[in-house]
Every structure is written in structure tokens, then in C-alpha cells.
Scaffold this active site. Sequence first.
Site, PDB file in Angstrom:
ATOM      1  N   HIS A  46       8.708   0.209   2.729  1.00 55.79           N
ATOM      2  CA  HIS A  46       8.086  -1.086   2.957  1.00 55.79           C
ATOM      3  C   HIS A  46       9.396  -2.145   2.542  1.00 55.79           C
ATOM      4  CE1 HIS A  46       3.706  -0.405   2.940  1.00 55.79           C
ATOM      5  NE2 HIS A  46       4.237   0.501   3.519  1.00 55.79           N
ATOM      6  N   GLU A  48       9.460  -4.428   0.153  1.00 61.23           N
ATOM      7  CA  GLU A  48       9.710  -4.391  -1.280  1.00 61.23           C
ATOM      8  C   GLU A  48      10.198  -3.323  -1.781  1.00 61.23           C
ATOM      9  OE1 GLU A  48       5.482  -6.270  -0.286  1.00 61.23           O
ATOM     10  OE2 GLU A  48       6.639  -4.673   0.573  1.00 61.23           O
ATOM     11  N   CYS A  76       1.228  -4.331  -1.273  1.00 61.16           N
ATOM     12  CA  CYS A  76       0.108  -3.256  -0.949  1.00 61.16           C
ATOM     13  C   CYS A  76       0.036  -2.450  -2.549  1.00 61.16           C
ATOM     14  CB  CYS A  76       0.439  -2.273   0.099  1.00 61.16           C
ATOM     15  SG  CYS A  76       1.775  -1.202  -0.320  1.00 61.16           S
ATOM     16  N   CYS A  79       3.470  -0.933  -3.159  1.00 63.76           N
ATOM     17  CA  CYS A  79       4.600  -1.765  -3.661  1.00 63.76           C
ATOM     18  C   CYS A  79       4.164  -2.465  -4.972  1.00 63.76           C
ATOM     19  CB  CYS A  79       4.791  -2.746  -2.477  1.00 63.76           C
ATOM     20  SG  CYS A  79       5.428  -2.303  -1.018  1.00 63.76           S
TER      21      CYS A  79
END
Length: 156
Positions: A46, A48, A76, A79
Site C-alpha cells: 500500500h 503508506e 486501513c 497501514c
Amino acid sequence: MHRAIELAAVAESHNEVPVGAVLVKDGEIIAEGWNAAIGQHDATAHAEIVTIRQAGQTLQNYRLLDTTLYVTLEPCPMCAGALLHSRVGRIVFGAYDLKAGAAGTVLDLFKSQASYHYAEVAGGLLEEECRHQLQAFFKRRRKEIKAKKLEQNSEE
């Protein structure tokens, strides 16, 4: 956040969900990333995570103290956990994630008593622009999937 939106467009150009992130320390961008899960075959890639991995290498430290992460979509749970572990001090996101947001929308890991580190969180920065970017991507993707199904059905 403008740079994070640009990075989200890079993700989209690679057929990834358009999410971008930048990490700032002392007013300078020290790391940046975008969603790369599909291309890297890595569920953890992701925006991040990509960004904090790069920042750790830049600073030669996994603790990213006194930093601010700007990301186009609310983190999420995965993360959020990584941001807490890396000690990012402030998280600023654009669009709220109504399905998996872990910074206050669905749950709030940053304020959980189970967290040993706390971070300041602010949501809604350039929210409309960030949300539109994501909505346009998914609308286009659904249209492409529908067109592909129609094509397959007509070939049968």
C-alpha cells in the site's frame, strides 16, 4: 497533499488503486510512494507501507519520529498498525474510507488503548479531489469489466 495526489495518478497509470503518500520531516519530503500491490504481487504494498519503507532506508532508522504522512485515502488497519509501529507523529489523509478506514471512520487504531504509541490524525484535506480520483477510477474499472464481459459473451 498535492504531491500525494500526483503519486496516486502514477499508481492509476500502473492499473493500481490510485492512492499516493508522502512523508515529510522538517518541511522536506523524505519519502513517497503509491499503491503497488497488484504489480508487485504484494498485499502489503500500500502507498503508506511503500513510503515508510523508503523513509526507513533514507533515515537509516525504522522509527520515523517527528514526521507527517500525507495520504490520499484514510489508512486501513494494516497501514495504521505500520504507522504506529514506525512512530509517525502525524497522519493527514484526504478521502475517508467508509469500508476499511482505521483512523476513525470504521475503527480508530490511533486512539485505541491497545496502542502503545499515539499519533495526531486529521482527515478531509483536499477530500473532494481525493475522493473524486478514487471514484473515477472505480467507475472506469467497472465499465471496463462490463465491456469485457459483453465482449466475451458475444464471442460465445
